[in-house]
Design a protein around this motif. Structure first.
Motif, PDB file in Angstrom:
ATOM      1  N   MET A   1      34.534  32.922  16.791  1.00  0.00           N
ATOM      2  CA  MET A   1      34.658  31.969  15.694  1.00  0.00           C
ATOM      3  C   MET A   1      36.082  31.989  15.151  1.00  0.00           C
ATOM      4  O   MET A   1      36.600  33.040  14.780  1.00  0.00           O
ATOM      5  N   ILE A   2      36.726  30.829  15.102  1.00  0.00           N
ATOM      6  CA  ILE A   2      38.073  30.716  14.534  1.00  0.00           C
ATOM      7  C   ILE A   2      37.951  30.461  13.041  1.00  0.00           C
ATOM      8  O   ILE A   2      37.379  29.458  12.610  1.00  0.00           O
ATOM      9  N   ARG A   3      38.492  31.366  12.248  1.00  0.00           N
ATOM     10  CA  ARG A   3      38.408  31.286  10.789  1.00  0.00           C
ATOM     11  C   ARG A   3      39.624  30.534  10.248  1.00  0.00           C
ATOM     12  O   ARG A   3      40.761  30.937  10.497  1.00  0.00           O
ATOM     13  N   VAL A   4      39.360  29.462   9.517  1.00  0.00           N
ATOM     14  CA  VAL A   4      40.424  28.553   9.083  1.00  0.00           C
ATOM     15  C   VAL A   4      40.535  28.540   7.560  1.00  0.00           C
ATOM     16  O   VAL A   4      39.528  28.440   6.849  1.00  0.00           O
ATOM     17  N   LEU A   5      41.771  28.618   7.060  1.00  0.00           N
ATOM     18  CA  LEU A   5      42.068  28.472   5.638  1.00  0.00           C
ATOM     19  C   LEU A   5      42.789  27.145   5.430  1.00  0.00           C
ATOM     20  O   LEU A   5      43.761  26.845   6.122  1.00  0.00           O
ATOM     21  N   LEU A   6      42.319  26.331   4.472  1.00  0.00           N
ATOM     22  CA  LEU A   6      42.915  25.023   4.184  1.00  0.00           C
ATOM     23  C   LEU A   6      43.760  25.108   2.930  1.00  0.00           C
ATOM     24  O   LEU A   6      43.303  25.615   1.894  1.00  0.00           O
ATOM     25  N   VAL A   7      45.000  24.599   2.998  1.00  0.00           N
ATOM     26  CA  VAL A   7      45.908  24.660   1.853  1.00  0.00           C
ATOM     27  C   VAL A   7      46.505  23.278   1.626  1.00  0.00           C
ATOM     28  O   VAL A   7      47.290  22.780   2.440  1.00  0.00           O
ATOM     29  N   ASP A   8      46.133  22.635   0.512  1.00  0.00           N
ATOM     30  CA  ASP A   8      46.647  21.308   0.155  1.00  0.00           C
ATOM     31  C   ASP A   8      46.348  21.075  -1.318  1.00  0.00           C
ATOM     32  O   ASP A   8      45.287  21.473  -1.807  1.00  0.00           O
ATOM     33  N   ASP A   9      47.263  20.419  -2.027  1.00  0.00           N
ATOM     34  CA  ASP A   9      47.059  20.208  -3.457  1.00  0.00           C
ATOM     35  C   ASP A   9      46.187  18.995  -3.764  1.00  0.00           C
ATOM     36  O   ASP A   9      45.839  18.756  -4.918  1.00  0.00           O
ATOM     37  N   GLN A  10      45.806  18.226  -2.737  1.00  0.00           N
ATOM     38  CA  GLN A  10      44.934  17.060  -2.938  1.00  0.00           C
ATOM     39  C   GLN A  10      43.505  17.438  -2.565  1.00  0.00           C
ATOM     40  O   GLN A  10      43.180  17.642  -1.396  1.00  0.00           O
ATOM     41  N   ASP A  11      42.648  17.495  -3.571  1.00  0.00           N
ATOM     42  CA  ASP A  11      41.268  17.941  -3.352  1.00  0.00           C
ATOM     43  C   ASP A  11      40.540  17.072  -2.338  1.00  0.00           C
ATOM     44  O   ASP A  11      39.820  17.588  -1.471  1.00  0.00           O
ATOM     45  N   ALA A  18      38.019  19.875   5.554  1.00  0.00           N
ATOM     46  CA  ALA A  18      36.993  20.917   5.623  1.00  0.00           C
ATOM     47  C   ALA A  18      35.756  20.414   6.371  1.00  0.00           C
ATOM     48  O   ALA A  18      35.153  21.150   7.169  1.00  0.00           O
ATOM     49  N   VAL A  19      35.385  19.159   6.138  1.00  0.00           N
ATOM     50  CA  VAL A  19      34.229  18.578   6.836  1.00  0.00           C
ATOM     51  C   VAL A  19      34.509  18.497   8.339  1.00  0.00           C
ATOM     52  O   VAL A  19      33.655  18.836   9.170  1.00  0.00           O
ATOM     53  N   ILE A  20      35.730  18.052   8.690  1.00  0.00           N
ATOM     54  CA  ILE A  20      36.097  17.919  10.109  1.00  0.00           C
ATOM     55  C   ILE A  20      36.085  19.281  10.801  1.00  0.00           C
ATOM     56  O   ILE A  20      35.503  19.445  11.880  1.00  0.00           O
ATOM     57  N   VAL A  21      36.745  20.267  10.190  1.00  0.00           N
ATOM     58  CA  VAL A  21      36.829  21.594  10.799  1.00  0.00           C
ATOM     59  C   VAL A  21      35.453  22.239  10.898  1.00  0.00           C
ATOM     60  O   VAL A  21      35.090  22.832  11.922  1.00  0.00           O
ATOM     61  N   GLY A  22      34.669  22.108   9.828  1.00  0.00           N
ATOM     62  CA  GLY A  22      33.348  22.719   9.810  1.00  0.00           C
ATOM     63  C   GLY A  22      32.395  22.143  10.842  1.00  0.00           C
ATOM     64  O   GLY A  22      31.423  22.807  11.236  1.00  0.00           O
ATOM     65  N   ALA A  23      32.675  20.923  11.300  1.00  0.00           N
ATOM     66  CA  ALA A  23      31.816  20.277  12.291  1.00  0.00           C
ATOM     67  C   ALA A  23      32.155  20.693  13.720  1.00  0.00           C
ATOM     68  O   ALA A  23      31.422  20.354  14.656  1.00  0.00           O
ATOM     69  N   GLY A  26      32.580  26.604  17.054  1.00  0.00           N
ATOM     70  CA  GLY A  26      33.445  27.776  17.108  1.00  0.00           C
ATOM     71  C   GLY A  26      34.485  27.850  16.010  1.00  0.00           C
ATOM     72  O   GLY A  26      35.427  28.642  16.113  1.00  0.00           O
ATOM     73  N   MET A  27      34.329  27.045  14.952  1.00  0.00           N
ATOM     74  CA  MET A  27      35.279  27.082  13.831  1.00  0.00           C
ATOM     75  C   MET A  27      34.524  27.131  12.509  1.00  0.00           C
ATOM     76  O   MET A  27      33.432  26.569  12.383  1.00  0.00           O
ATOM     77  N   GLU A  28      35.124  27.770  11.530  1.00  0.00           N
ATOM     78  CA  GLU A  28      34.562  27.765  10.185  1.00  0.00           C
ATOM     79  C   GLU A  28      35.684  27.812   9.156  1.00  0.00           C
ATOM     80  O   GLU A  28      36.728  28.419   9.379  1.00  0.00           O
ATOM     81  N   VAL A  29      35.475  27.140   8.034  1.00  0.00           N
ATOM     82  CA  VAL A  29      36.422  27.170   6.920  1.00  0.00           C
ATOM     83  C   VAL A  29      36.055  28.351   6.036  1.00  0.00           C
ATOM     84  O   VAL A  29      34.946  28.417   5.494  1.00  0.00           O
ATOM     85  N   VAL A  30      36.985  29.292   5.893  1.00  0.00           N
ATOM     86  CA  VAL A  30      36.685  30.498   5.116  1.00  0.00           C
ATOM     87  C   VAL A  30      37.252  30.436   3.708  1.00  0.00           C
ATOM     88  O   VAL A  30      36.960  31.297   2.873  1.00  0.00           O
ATOM     89  N   GLY A  31      38.063  29.419   3.419  1.00  0.00           N
ATOM     90  CA  GLY A  31      38.614  29.302   2.079  1.00  0.00           C
ATOM     91  C   GLY A  31      39.501  28.089   1.935  1.00  0.00           C
ATOM     92  O   GLY A  31      39.906  27.468   2.921  1.00  0.00           O
ATOM     93  N   GLN A  32      39.788  27.726   0.674  1.00  0.00           N
ATOM     94  CA  GLN A  32      40.664  26.608   0.370  1.00  0.00           C
ATOM     95  C   GLN A  32      41.574  26.994  -0.785  1.00  0.00           C
ATOM     96  O   GLN A  32      41.172  27.719  -1.697  1.00  0.00           O
TER      97      GLN A  32
END
Length: 218
Positions: A1-11, A18-23, A26-32
């Motif tokens: 599983m590839i753990r991904v952190l998203l960083v952007d000031d636009q919610d 996050a929806v795209i990555v989570g779908a 083998g990938m999951e969003v672990v934080g923003q």
């Protein structure tokens, strides 16, 4: 599983990514995070595999956040490497070039497709760049107006390792390098690993940066 952190000031943008990555399999969003300062802390706390990093943010921008993420003392504490993909609205962005110098593995335009985003995450997770070698070279050419002297560590490379180094700096794949140096792909991988270890570099992207920094990219 590839753990991904998203960083952007636009919610809204962050939630969409996050929806795209989570779908993806083998990938999951672990934080923003909404700014670079928060991002640096979350990298230390969550140990993601890949960070999608916006360039322009309040508090601390993506360039400085990338620099701090790859400070030697932080890198030394990690059990596994973290990769950073810079997100920008401008092609061949000077700030993106600076972030790559600090350790990012390339950049994506923010209007990229979900398929390209997925492929980019997998590519950098494997230690490769997320932009074409010629684009990476174009991006870096203006960054090194004053080249540094070639360090002793490079001079200590074997002749074959220097040959492989030059090929990696040109952006050739292991298959292409194997044909060039008349060796198997496993041997090429061994040489690349030795080059990274001897030069104290993290991945193939940093070999390209090193080559430009020391006028070895010709």
């Amino acid at each position: 599983m590839i753990r991904v952190l998203l960083v952007d000031d636009q919610d809204l943008f962050r939630e969409g990514v996050a929806v795209i990555v989570g779908a993806q399999e083998g990938m999951e969003v672990v934080g923003q995070a909404g700014d670079g300062l928060h991002a640096v802390r979350m990298v230390d706390e969550l140990a993601p595999d890949v960070v999608l990093m916006d360039i322009r943010m309040p508090e601390m921008d993506g360039v400085e956040a990338t620099r701090q993420i790859f400070l030697p003392e932080r890198v030394a504490r990690r059990e596994h490497p973290v990769r950073v993909i810079v997100l920008t609205t401008f092609n061949l962005d000077d700030r993106a070039a600076t972030a790559i110098r600090h350790g990012a593995s390339g950049f994506l335009l923010k209007d990229t497709t979900p398929v390209l985003l997925r492929d980019a995450i997998r590519t950098v997770h494997a230690g490769n760049a997320v932009l074409a070698p010629q684009d990476l070279s174009t991006l870096l050419e203006g960054q090194f107006r004053t080249q540094r002297p070639v360090p002793p560590a490079y001079l200590a490379l074997t002749e074959k390792e220097r040959e492989v180094f030059a090929a990696v700096a040109r952006g050739l794949s292991n298959t292409e390098i194997a044909a060039l140096v008349f060796a198997g792909e496993s041997t090429v991988k061994t040489h690349v690993g030795a080059i990274l270890r001897k030069l104290g570099l993290r991945d193939r992207v940093q070999i390209v940066v090193f080559a430009h920094e020391h006028a070895l990219a010709g």
